[in-house]
Design a protein around this motif. Structure first.
Motif, PDB file in Angstrom:
ATOM      1  N   MET A 163      15.005  27.076  21.452  1.00 23.95           N
ATOM      2  CA  MET A 163      13.758  27.126  22.220  1.00 23.95           C
ATOM      3  C   MET A 163      13.510  25.699  22.936  1.00 23.95           C
ATOM      4  O   MET A 163      14.292  24.156  22.837  1.00 23.95           O
ATOM      5  CB  MET A 163      12.411  26.774  21.273  1.00 23.95           C
ATOM      6  CG  MET A 163      10.523  26.927  21.796  1.00 23.95           C
ATOM      7  SD  MET A 163       9.798  26.117  21.285  1.00 23.95           S
ATOM      8  CE  MET A 163       9.810  24.326  21.109  1.00 23.95           C
ATOM      9  N   ILE A 172       5.374  31.603  28.676  1.00 28.49           N
ATOM     10  CA  ILE A 172       6.865  31.972  27.802  1.00 28.49           C
ATOM     11  C   ILE A 172       7.807  32.357  28.513  1.00 28.49           C
ATOM     12  O   ILE A 172       7.401  33.409  29.278  1.00 28.49           O
ATOM     13  CB  ILE A 172       6.486  32.893  26.147  1.00 28.49           C
ATOM     14  CG1 ILE A 172       5.027  32.346  26.393  1.00 28.49           C
ATOM     15  CG2 ILE A 172       7.694  32.610  25.901  1.00 28.49           C
ATOM     16  CD1 ILE A 172       4.691  33.027  24.819  1.00 28.49           C
ATOM     17  N   CYS A 173       8.461  31.606  28.644  1.00 26.37           N
ATOM     18  CA  CYS A 173       9.929  32.368  29.651  1.00 26.37           C
ATOM     19  C   CYS A 173      10.754  31.924  29.149  1.00 26.37           C
ATOM     20  O   CYS A 173      11.601  31.874  28.347  1.00 26.37           O
ATOM     21  CB  CYS A 173      10.163  31.248  30.684  1.00 26.37           C
ATOM     22  SG  CYS A 173      11.511  31.758  32.265  1.00 26.37           S
ATOM     23  N   TYR A 174      11.575  33.602  28.834  1.00 29.57           N
ATOM     24  CA  TYR A 174      12.716  34.388  28.046  1.00 29.57           C
ATOM     25  C   TYR A 174      13.663  34.603  29.092  1.00 29.57           C
ATOM     26  O   TYR A 174      15.270  34.797  28.880  1.00 29.57           O
ATOM     27  CB  TYR A 174      12.231  35.030  27.067  1.00 29.57           C
ATOM     28  CG  TYR A 174      12.002  36.546  27.636  1.00 29.57           C
ATOM     29  CD1 TYR A 174      12.589  37.499  28.043  1.00 29.57           C
ATOM     30  CD2 TYR A 174      10.689  36.588  27.986  1.00 29.57           C
ATOM     31  CE1 TYR A 174      12.854  37.999  29.078  1.00 29.57           C
ATOM     32  CE2 TYR A 174      10.267  37.764  28.986  1.00 29.57           C
ATOM     33  CZ  TYR A 174      10.998  38.874  29.392  1.00 29.57           C
ATOM     34  OH  TYR A 174      11.185  39.420  29.451  1.00 29.57           O
ATOM     35  N   GLY A 302      16.990  36.970  27.323  1.00 26.32           N
ATOM     36  CA  GLY A 302      16.359  37.129  25.290  1.00 26.32           C
ATOM     37  C   GLY A 302      15.610  38.040  25.481  1.00 26.32           C
ATOM     38  O   GLY A 302      15.634  38.930  26.693  1.00 26.32           O
ATOM     39  N   PRO A 304      11.882  39.903  24.950  1.00 27.29           N
ATOM     40  CA  PRO A 304      10.272  39.495  24.990  1.00 27.29           C
ATOM     41  C   PRO A 304       9.987  39.932  23.154  1.00 27.29           C
ATOM     42  O   PRO A 304       8.877  39.220  23.367  1.00 27.29           O
ATOM     43  CB  PRO A 304      10.746  40.220  26.013  1.00 27.29           C
ATOM     44  CG  PRO A 304      11.912  41.268  26.127  1.00 27.29           C
ATOM     45  CD  PRO A 304      12.795  40.928  25.721  1.00 27.29           C
ATOM     46  N   SER A 306      10.955  38.632  20.400  1.00 27.27           N
ATOM     47  CA  SER A 306      11.713  38.022  20.083  1.00 27.27           C
ATOM     48  C   SER A 306      10.401  37.917  18.422  1.00 27.27           C
ATOM     49  O   SER A 306       9.397  37.414  18.975  1.00 27.27           O
ATOM     50  CB  SER A 306      12.670  36.571  20.246  1.00 27.27           C
ATOM     51  OG  SER A 306      11.437  35.805  20.910  1.00 27.27           O
ATOM     52  N   ILE A 309       8.912  34.486  20.235  1.00 25.84           N
ATOM     53  CA  ILE A 309       7.692  34.653  21.148  1.00 25.84           C
ATOM     54  C   ILE A 309       6.390  35.209  20.412  1.00 25.84           C
ATOM     55  O   ILE A 309       5.552  34.285  20.946  1.00 25.84           O
ATOM     56  CB  ILE A 309       8.329  35.606  22.411  1.00 25.84           C
ATOM     57  CG1 ILE A 309       9.763  34.923  23.068  1.00 25.84           C
ATOM     58  CG2 ILE A 309       7.792  36.262  22.882  1.00 25.84           C
ATOM     59  CD1 ILE A 309       9.850  35.966  24.156  1.00 25.84           C
ATOM     60  N   THR A 351       4.323  36.051  29.269  1.00 25.03           N
ATOM     61  CA  THR A 351       5.877  35.972  28.735  1.00 25.03           C
ATOM     62  C   THR A 351       6.329  36.423  30.260  1.00 25.03           C
ATOM     63  O   THR A 351       6.153  38.132  30.844  1.00 25.03           O
ATOM     64  CB  THR A 351       5.821  36.779  27.858  1.00 25.03           C
ATOM     65  OG1 THR A 351       5.367  36.359  26.694  1.00 25.03           O
ATOM     66  CG2 THR A 351       7.680  36.973  26.848  1.00 25.03           C
ATOM     67  N   ASP A 372      17.733  35.463  20.398  1.00 26.60           N
ATOM     68  CA  ASP A 372      15.944  34.754  20.564  1.00 26.60           C
ATOM     69  C   ASP A 372      15.726  33.155  20.938  1.00 26.60           C
ATOM     70  O   ASP A 372      16.130  31.963  20.193  1.00 26.60           O
ATOM     71  CB  ASP A 372      16.312  34.487  19.069  1.00 26.60           C
ATOM     72  CG  ASP A 372      14.344  34.281  18.648  1.00 26.60           C
ATOM     73  OD1 ASP A 372      13.772  34.119  19.716  1.00 26.60           O
ATOM     74  OD2 ASP A 372      14.604  34.557  17.744  1.00 26.60           O
ATOM     75  N   TYR A 373      15.632  34.024  22.521  1.00 22.09           N
ATOM     76  CA  TYR A 373      15.623  32.351  23.130  1.00 22.09           C
ATOM     77  C   TYR A 373      14.239  32.580  23.640  1.00 22.09           C
ATOM     78  O   TYR A 373      13.577  33.314  24.365  1.00 22.09           O
ATOM     79  CB  TYR A 373      16.482  32.775  24.377  1.00 22.09           C
ATOM     80  CG  TYR A 373      16.328  31.889  25.375  1.00 22.09           C
ATOM     81  CD1 TYR A 373      16.440  30.282  25.201  1.00 22.09           C
ATOM     82  CD2 TYR A 373      16.259  32.113  26.991  1.00 22.09           C
ATOM     83  CE1 TYR A 373      16.074  29.221  26.381  1.00 22.09           C
ATOM     84  CE2 TYR A 373      16.297  31.662  28.165  1.00 22.09           C
ATOM     85  CZ  TYR A 373      16.014  29.936  27.642  1.00 22.09           C
ATOM     86  OH  TYR A 373      15.569  29.446  28.544  1.00 22.09           O
ATOM     87  N   SER A 374      13.357  30.957  23.752  1.00 23.67           N
ATOM     88  CA  SER A 374      12.444  31.446  24.459  1.00 23.67           C
ATOM     89  C   SER A 374      12.116  29.653  25.391  1.00 23.67           C
ATOM     90  O   SER A 374      12.702  28.436  24.895  1.00 23.67           O
ATOM     91  CB  SER A 374      10.986  31.075  24.064  1.00 23.67           C
ATOM     92  OG  SER A 374      11.086  29.937  22.970  1.00 23.67           O
TER      93      SER A 374
END
Length: 413
Positions: A163, A172-174, A302, A304, A306, A309, A351, A372-374
């Motif tokens: 994160m 939330i940006c992924y 990433g 969405p 996850s 998130i 998101t 798993d990225y945010s």
């Protein structure tokens, strides 16, 4: 809400101290040393890794074992011209709810919120079923070199989620578009402008080849659009230099091109366009044009759905629903919600992906799709502008959010 140990005034002062450090494209070592003092006082494991003159990365950890949640922020900021500011840019100025200063939005407030959350979790004795690892980087605003160094040193190998506290606000940006920076240089032969046939016009040649490259890139990228990143391939000629005086055929010209890239059209395919077009042009015109790849970073998209998130949606939604926005900010929120097909009633945090970039393109170089990225941090759309600011209420709320989010992620199955 939260596990507050610090007084509000102390939390504001942490941001004040960070803003006061002029870390425009450098001097991150001073930022790292200040943060290390805070961590040392809380008896939190912390290491500073110098990287050249006045530059450094910092790594700090609380908890132990797996899973490992990496949280990240960069310590550098962009330049600030005094004429663009109503107050001194490296002095935190408070006007109502606004904390104004260079980096207040991008992204010293996000970095401060991460640091304070880790300190308060440690001092409150909050149980952690795993590790929270802070990766504070140098050079994000130019080529993301700090993140590349930490990745090369192995700090992402055991990470299960990443994160980054860039200024997303309550979004939330992924995903981020990739980026390619290329410098092209044309060498010709000088002559008097009354006798152009005696020379070789480097400006003319470079303009011609740039036009051909742009046309061919458009053909290669035609019809490709990434819904998550909300963009197609972008091609921009951002810098051009050539010629010394108006009555002389120029013998040297240089241009710099930036492209924003998407998974559907690979960086390699776009770079090949430069190779083929320049080789062909040089053969046909006996020209001497070369190019150099300054940076090539792949796009990141990433998951969405996850775990992180989902937890952000659950934990941060009440803060979003009661947050106060200016009319301009509320309008921007409504426009984004509409673009994503969401009702403008704050029933979910938007998101989304973005065309801009973060250190994730270096951290996730081995896992660009599906991680798993945010990106989730305090801020707004004033990054890189004069009178850049962050909402004080949002800054303090994000500290509370992180203090709930980090243990929840490590405890979730």
């Amino acid at each position: 809400m939260g596990v507050s140990v610090m007084e509000t005034a102390t939390k504001i002062d942490v941001l004040r101290q960070l803003v006061a450090i002029n870390s425009v494209n450098g001097n991150e070592l001073a930022v790292a040393n200040y943060l290390k003092k805070l961590f040392d006082a809380a008896e939190i494991q912390c290491d500073v890794f110098p990287a050249g003159i006045d530059r450094a990365n910092l790594v700090a950890e609380i908890g132990s074992g797996s899973p490992v949640l990496a949280v990240s922020g960069h310590m550098d900021v962009v330049a600030a011209e005094r004429r663009d500011w109503h107050s001194a840019p490296f002095t935190l100025t408070i006007e109502g709810d606004r904390l104004i200063g260079r980096g207040a939005c991008d992204m010293k407030s996000g970095l401060a919120a991460l640091v304070i959350a880790m300190i308060e979790l440690k001092e409150a004795g909050t149980p952690l079923h795993g590790t929270v690892r802070l990766l504070a980087t140098f050079g994000e605003e130019f080529a993301e070199k700090g993140a590349a160094a930490l990745t090369a040193a192995g700090y992402m190998r055991d990470v299960t989620a990443l994160m980054i506290a860039e200024p997303s606000g309550y979004r939330i940006c992924y995903g981020q578009a990739g980026s390619i920076d290329i410098t092209l240089t044309a060498k010709g032969r000088a002559a008097h402008s009354s006798m152009p046939n005696l020379g070789s016009n480097a400006v003319d040649q470079l303009l011609s080849v740039l036009y051909q490259i742009k046309q061919r890139v458009q053909v290669v990228a035609a019809g490709a659009y990434n819904q998550t990143l909300n963009t197609d391939t972008l091609f921009n000629i951002d810098v051009f230099h050539g010629g010394e005086q108006v009555n002389t055929i120029p013998d040297l010209a240089q241009a710099q091109v930036n492209m924003r890239t998407i998974p559907e059209v690979s960086n390699d395919a776009l770079i090949q366009v430069f190779t083929d077009t320049i080789d062909e042009f040089n053969r046909q015109h006996q020209s001497h044009i070369k190019f150099k790849i300054e940076m090539s970073l792949e796009p990141i998209v990433g998951d969405p759905h996850s775990k992180m998130i989902q937890l952000i949606q659950k934990i941060a939604l009440p803060y979003y629903q009661r947050a106060q926005f200016s009319p301009k900010e509320a309008q921007q929120n409504d426009q984004i919600a509409q673009a994503l097909g969401l009702p403008a009633n704050r029933q979910a945090i938007p998101t989304m992906g973005a065309a801009g970039g973060t250190d994730a393109r270096r951290f996730l170089v081995d896992h660009p799709i599906g991680a798993d990225y945010s990106v989730f941090g305090p801020g707004n759309l004033t990054a890189h502008q004069g009178d850049e600011y962050v909402s004080q209420a949002m800054y303090l709320d994000f500290i509370n959010i992180y203090e709930a989010l980090f243990p929840a992620y490590l405890a979730a199955k």
